[in-house]
Design a protein around this motif. Sequence first.
Motif, PDB file in Angstrom:
ATOM      1  N   GLU A 117       0.821  -1.206   0.000  1.00 55.55           N
ATOM      2  CA  GLU A 117       0.000   0.000   0.000  1.00 55.55           C
ATOM      3  C   GLU A 117       0.866   1.272   0.000  1.00 55.55           C
ATOM      4  O   GLU A 117       0.803   2.090  -0.914  1.00 55.55           O
ATOM      5  N   GLY A 118       1.673   1.387   1.031  1.00 56.75           N
ATOM      6  CA  GLY A 118       2.526   2.570   1.154  1.00 56.75           C
ATOM      7  C   GLY A 118       3.419   2.401   2.360  1.00 56.75           C
ATOM      8  O   GLY A 118       3.148   1.575   3.228  1.00 56.75           O
ATOM      9  N   PHE A 124       8.467  -2.566   3.381  1.00 58.74           N
ATOM     10  CA  PHE A 124       8.223  -3.793   4.147  1.00 58.74           C
ATOM     11  C   PHE A 124       9.436  -4.206   4.993  1.00 58.74           C
ATOM     12  O   PHE A 124       9.955  -5.312   4.855  1.00 58.74           O
ATOM     13  N   ASN A 150       5.543  -0.370  -3.472  1.00 62.86           N
ATOM     14  CA  ASN A 150       4.242   0.066  -2.961  1.00 62.86           C
ATOM     15  C   ASN A 150       3.510   0.918  -3.994  1.00 62.86           C
ATOM     16  O   ASN A 150       4.145   1.488  -4.879  1.00 62.86           O
ATOM     17  N   GLU A 195       9.554   2.092   7.342  1.00 65.08           N
ATOM     18  CA  GLU A 195       9.928   2.136   5.923  1.00 65.08           C
ATOM     19  C   GLU A 195      10.376   3.554   5.549  1.00 65.08           C
ATOM     20  O   GLU A 195      11.356   3.751   4.834  1.00 65.08           O
ATOM     21  N   HIS A 216      -3.181  -8.396   3.178  1.00 66.56           N
ATOM     22  CA  HIS A 216      -2.016  -7.616   3.613  1.00 66.56           C
ATOM     23  C   HIS A 216      -1.462  -8.273   4.885  1.00 66.56           C
ATOM     24  O   HIS A 216      -2.240  -8.662   5.764  1.00 66.56           O
TER      25      HIS A 216
HETATM   26  N1  URA Z   1       2.826  -1.840   4.497  1.00 66.61           N
HETATM   27  C1  URA Z   1       2.850  -1.629   3.174  1.00 66.61           C
HETATM   28  O1  URA Z   1       1.852  -1.735   2.502  1.00 66.61           O
HETATM   29  N2  URA Z   1       4.015  -1.335   2.630  1.00 66.61           N
HETATM   30  C2  URA Z   1       5.138  -1.218   3.318  1.00 66.61           C
HETATM   31  O2  URA Z   1       6.163  -0.936   2.723  1.00 66.61           O
HETATM   32  C3  URA Z   1       5.085  -1.457   4.698  1.00 66.61           C
HETATM   33  C4  URA Z   1       3.918  -1.761   5.276  1.00 66.61           C
END
Ligand code: URA
Length: 230
Positions: free
Chosen positions: A80-81, A93, A120, A86, A194
Amino acid sequence: MSQEQISLFGAAEVSSELSPDEFELIPTSAKIRIPPGTYDSLDQLTAHCKGCQRCGLAEGRTNVVVSRGSRTAPIMIIGEGPGQQEDEQGLPFVGKSGQLLEKILASVRLDSEKDVYICNVVKCRPPGNRNPAADEVAACKPYLLEQIRLVDPKIILLTGSTAMKGLLDVKEGITKVRGQWMEWEGRYCMAIFHPAYLLRNPSREAGKPKWLMWQDIQAVRKKLDELTDS
Ligand code: URA
Protein backbone atom coordinates in the motif's frame (compact mmCIF):
# COMPACT_ATOMS: atom_id res chain seq x y z
CA MET A 1 -2.90 -17.94 -20.39
CA SER A 2 -5.88 -20.27 -20.45
CA GLN A 3 -9.45 -19.08 -20.18
CA GLU A 4 -10.12 -20.38 -16.68
CA GLN A 5 -7.07 -18.54 -15.41
CA ILE A 6 -8.45 -15.21 -16.53
CA SER A 7 -11.15 -14.20 -14.13
CA LEU A 8 -13.84 -11.76 -14.95
CA PHE A 9 -13.13 -8.79 -12.76
CA GLY A 10 -12.47 -6.37 -15.58
CA ALA A 11 -8.76 -6.41 -14.86
CA ALA A 12 -7.93 -7.45 -18.40
CA GLU A 13 -9.44 -4.20 -19.68
CA VAL A 14 -7.08 -1.98 -17.74
CA SER A 15 -4.26 -0.51 -19.79
CA SER A 16 -0.83 0.47 -18.58
CA GLU A 17 -1.61 4.18 -19.05
CA LEU A 18 -3.60 6.22 -16.58
CA SER A 19 -7.27 6.45 -17.50
CA PRO A 20 -8.68 9.97 -18.07
CA ASP A 21 -10.44 9.68 -14.69
CA GLU A 22 -7.20 8.80 -12.91
CA PHE A 23 -5.38 11.63 -14.70
CA GLU A 24 -8.04 14.07 -13.50
CA LEU A 25 -7.35 13.04 -9.89
CA ILE A 26 -3.70 14.08 -10.05
CA PRO A 27 -3.15 17.38 -8.22
CA THR A 28 -3.03 20.28 -10.73
CA SER A 29 0.52 21.13 -9.71
CA ALA A 30 1.64 17.66 -10.85
CA LYS A 31 -0.36 17.05 -14.01
CA ILE A 32 2.76 16.15 -15.93
CA ARG A 33 2.40 12.92 -17.83
CA ILE A 34 4.94 10.17 -17.27
CA PRO A 35 4.10 7.93 -20.21
CA PRO A 36 5.24 4.30 -20.50
CA GLY A 37 8.87 4.22 -21.61
CA THR A 38 9.85 7.45 -19.79
CA TYR A 39 12.65 5.74 -17.88
CA ASP A 40 15.48 3.69 -19.38
CA SER A 41 16.34 2.09 -16.07
CA LEU A 42 15.20 1.58 -12.50
CA ASP A 43 18.12 3.76 -11.36
CA GLN A 44 16.75 6.63 -13.43
CA LEU A 45 13.24 6.08 -12.06
CA THR A 46 14.55 5.92 -8.48
CA ALA A 47 16.50 9.16 -8.90
CA HIS A 48 13.39 10.87 -10.27
CA CYS A 49 11.19 9.53 -7.44
CA LYS A 50 13.62 10.92 -4.87
CA GLY A 51 12.89 14.46 -6.03
CA CYS A 52 9.19 13.91 -6.61
CA GLN A 53 6.70 16.60 -5.56
CA ARG A 54 3.67 15.24 -7.41
CA CYS A 55 1.45 15.08 -4.32
CA GLY A 56 1.19 16.32 -0.75
CA LEU A 57 2.89 13.23 0.71
CA ALA A 58 6.23 14.72 -0.35
CA GLU A 59 5.97 17.26 2.49
CA GLY A 60 6.02 14.78 5.37
CA ARG A 61 8.45 12.16 4.12
CA THR A 62 11.88 11.33 5.50
CA ASN A 63 12.72 9.08 2.55
CA VAL A 64 11.09 8.15 -0.72
CA VAL A 65 10.58 4.38 -0.54
CA VAL A 66 11.02 2.93 -4.01
CA SER A 67 11.84 -0.78 -3.74
CA ARG A 68 13.88 -3.65 -2.39
CA GLY A 69 14.65 -7.10 -3.72
CA SER A 70 15.74 -8.28 -7.14
CA ARG A 71 15.27 -6.03 -10.17
CA THR A 72 14.96 -9.12 -12.36
CA ALA A 73 12.65 -11.06 -10.06
CA PRO A 74 9.85 -13.17 -11.54
CA ILE A 75 7.50 -11.98 -8.78
CA MET A 76 6.61 -8.40 -7.90
CA ILE A 77 4.92 -7.71 -4.56
CA ILE A 78 3.03 -4.46 -4.32
CA GLY A 79 1.98 -3.01 -0.97
CA GLU A 80 0.00 0.00 0.00
CA GLY A 81 2.53 2.57 1.15
CA PRO A 82 5.44 3.02 3.53
CA GLY A 83 4.89 3.00 7.29
CA GLN A 84 7.10 4.69 9.86
CA GLN A 85 9.98 2.22 9.70
CA GLU A 86 9.93 2.14 5.92
CA ASP A 87 9.96 5.95 5.81
CA GLU A 88 12.94 6.01 8.19
CA GLN A 89 14.92 3.33 6.37
CA GLY A 90 13.87 4.15 2.80
CA LEU A 91 12.95 0.51 2.12
CA PRO A 92 9.52 -1.14 1.75
CA PHE A 93 8.22 -3.79 4.15
CA VAL A 94 10.94 -3.65 6.78
CA GLY A 95 8.65 -3.31 9.83
CA LYS A 96 6.44 -5.95 11.47
CA SER A 97 4.42 -6.54 8.29
CA GLY A 98 7.65 -7.00 6.38
CA GLN A 99 8.94 -9.55 8.86
CA LEU A 100 5.76 -11.57 8.44
CA LEU A 101 5.99 -11.22 4.67
CA GLU A 102 9.53 -12.66 4.83
CA LYS A 103 8.21 -15.70 6.74
CA ILE A 104 5.36 -16.21 4.29
CA LEU A 105 7.80 -16.13 1.37
CA ALA A 106 10.30 -18.40 3.11
CA SER A 107 7.54 -20.96 3.77
CA VAL A 108 7.50 -21.67 0.03
CA ARG A 109 11.25 -21.23 -0.49
CA LEU A 110 11.05 -17.73 -1.90
CA ASP A 111 13.97 -15.48 -1.08
CA SER A 112 13.03 -11.81 -0.71
CA GLU A 113 16.40 -10.66 -2.11
CA LYS A 114 16.46 -13.03 -5.09
CA ASP A 115 12.97 -14.08 -6.09
CA VAL A 116 10.87 -10.98 -5.49
CA TYR A 117 10.86 -7.24 -6.12
CA ILE A 118 8.92 -5.36 -3.45
CA CYS A 119 7.37 -1.92 -3.83
CA ASN A 120 4.24 0.07 -2.96
CA VAL A 121 1.46 1.93 -4.75
CA VAL A 122 2.62 5.16 -3.10
CA LYS A 123 6.29 5.83 -2.48
CA CYS A 124 5.93 8.29 0.42
CA ARG A 125 4.46 7.66 3.86
CA PRO A 126 0.87 8.78 4.38
CA PRO A 127 0.73 10.67 7.71
CA GLY A 128 -0.35 8.57 10.69
CA ASN A 129 -0.36 5.46 8.48
CA ARG A 130 -3.70 6.39 6.94
CA ASN A 131 -4.64 4.80 3.62
CA PRO A 132 -3.27 6.71 0.65
CA ALA A 133 -5.92 8.96 -0.93
CA ALA A 134 -7.09 8.46 -4.51
CA ASP A 135 -5.23 11.55 -5.78
CA GLU A 136 -2.00 10.33 -4.14
CA VAL A 137 -2.37 6.89 -5.72
CA ALA A 138 -3.06 8.48 -9.12
CA ALA A 139 -0.09 10.85 -8.84
CA CYS A 140 2.25 7.95 -8.01
CA LYS A 141 0.80 5.36 -10.40
CA PRO A 142 3.00 6.17 -13.40
CA TYR A 143 6.04 5.24 -11.30
CA LEU A 144 4.46 1.93 -10.38
CA LEU A 145 3.62 1.22 -14.02
CA GLU A 146 7.19 2.00 -15.03
CA GLN A 147 8.49 -0.29 -12.28
CA ILE A 148 6.33 -3.10 -13.65
CA ARG A 149 7.52 -2.44 -17.21
CA LEU A 150 11.19 -2.36 -16.23
CA VAL A 151 11.20 -5.33 -13.85
CA ASP A 152 8.89 -7.28 -16.18
CA PRO A 153 7.65 -9.79 -13.57
CA LYS A 154 5.68 -12.87 -14.57
CA ILE A 155 3.59 -12.68 -11.41
CA ILE A 156 2.27 -9.65 -9.51
CA LEU A 157 0.99 -10.03 -5.94
CA LEU A 158 -1.16 -7.21 -4.62
CA THR A 159 -1.22 -7.10 -0.84
CA GLY A 160 -4.51 -5.77 0.45
CA SER A 161 -7.34 -3.81 -1.02
CA THR A 162 -5.51 -0.51 -1.65
CA ALA A 163 -2.83 -2.24 -3.71
CA MET A 164 -5.40 -4.33 -5.55
CA LYS A 165 -7.56 -1.33 -6.44
CA GLY A 166 -4.49 0.77 -7.17
CA LEU A 167 -3.62 -1.45 -10.11
CA LEU A 168 -6.73 -3.36 -11.11
CA ASP A 169 -10.23 -2.22 -11.88
CA VAL A 170 -11.81 -4.60 -9.38
CA LYS A 171 -15.10 -3.74 -7.73
CA GLU A 172 -15.29 -6.71 -5.36
CA GLY A 173 -13.61 -6.71 -1.96
CA ILE A 174 -10.33 -8.45 -1.23
CA THR A 175 -12.03 -11.22 0.78
CA LYS A 176 -13.91 -12.30 -2.34
CA VAL A 177 -11.13 -11.84 -4.87
CA ARG A 178 -8.02 -13.01 -2.99
CA GLY A 179 -6.39 -16.16 -4.22
CA GLN A 180 -7.76 -15.87 -7.77
CA TRP A 181 -5.52 -15.44 -10.76
CA MET A 182 -6.35 -12.37 -12.80
CA GLU A 183 -4.68 -11.27 -16.00
CA TRP A 184 -3.23 -7.79 -16.37
CA GLU A 185 -1.15 -6.83 -19.39
CA GLY A 186 -0.21 -10.46 -19.98
CA ARG A 187 0.89 -11.04 -16.40
CA TYR A 188 -0.55 -13.25 -13.70
CA CYS A 189 -1.89 -11.15 -10.84
CA MET A 190 -3.22 -12.26 -7.50
CA ALA A 191 -4.58 -10.19 -4.63
CA ILE A 192 -3.55 -11.55 -1.24
CA PHE A 193 -4.27 -10.35 2.28
CA HIS A 194 -2.02 -7.62 3.61
CA PRO A 195 0.42 -8.99 6.25
CA ALA A 196 -0.81 -6.28 8.68
CA TYR A 197 -4.28 -7.83 8.45
CA LEU A 198 -2.80 -11.22 9.32
CA LEU A 199 -1.03 -9.69 12.32
CA ARG A 200 -4.42 -8.50 13.54
CA ASN A 201 -5.98 -11.92 12.83
CA PRO A 202 -3.39 -14.42 14.04
CA SER A 203 -5.55 -17.59 14.17
CA ARG A 204 -4.27 -20.40 11.95
CA GLU A 205 -7.61 -22.20 11.97
CA ALA A 206 -8.87 -23.54 8.63
CA GLY A 207 -10.75 -20.87 6.70
CA LYS A 208 -9.23 -17.94 8.67
CA PRO A 209 -7.06 -15.29 6.95
CA LYS A 210 -3.70 -16.90 7.87
CA TRP A 211 -4.83 -20.27 6.59
CA LEU A 212 -6.10 -18.65 3.39
CA MET A 213 -2.74 -16.92 2.92
CA TRP A 214 -1.06 -20.30 3.20
CA GLN A 215 -3.26 -21.59 0.36
CA ASP A 216 -2.52 -18.50 -1.72
CA ILE A 217 1.23 -18.53 -1.32
CA GLN A 218 1.35 -22.22 -2.21
CA ALA A 219 -0.63 -21.43 -5.38
CA VAL A 220 1.93 -18.73 -6.17
CA ARG A 221 4.81 -21.18 -5.72
CA LYS A 222 3.05 -23.67 -7.99
CA LYS A 223 2.43 -21.06 -10.68
CA LEU A 224 6.05 -19.91 -10.56
CA ASP A 225 7.25 -23.49 -10.93
CA GLU A 226 4.92 -24.02 -13.90
CA LEU A 227 6.09 -20.82 -15.57
CA THR A 228 9.77 -21.48 -15.02
CA ASP A 229 9.65 -25.17 -15.96
CA SER A 230 8.06 -24.49 -19.34
N1 URA B 1 2.83 -1.84 4.50
C1 URA B 1 2.85 -1.63 3.17
O1 URA B 1 1.85 -1.74 2.50
N2 URA B 1 4.01 -1.34 2.63
C2 URA B 1 5.14 -1.22 3.32
O2 URA B 1 6.16 -0.94 2.72
C3 URA B 1 5.08 -1.46 4.70
C4 URA B 1 3.92 -1.76 5.28
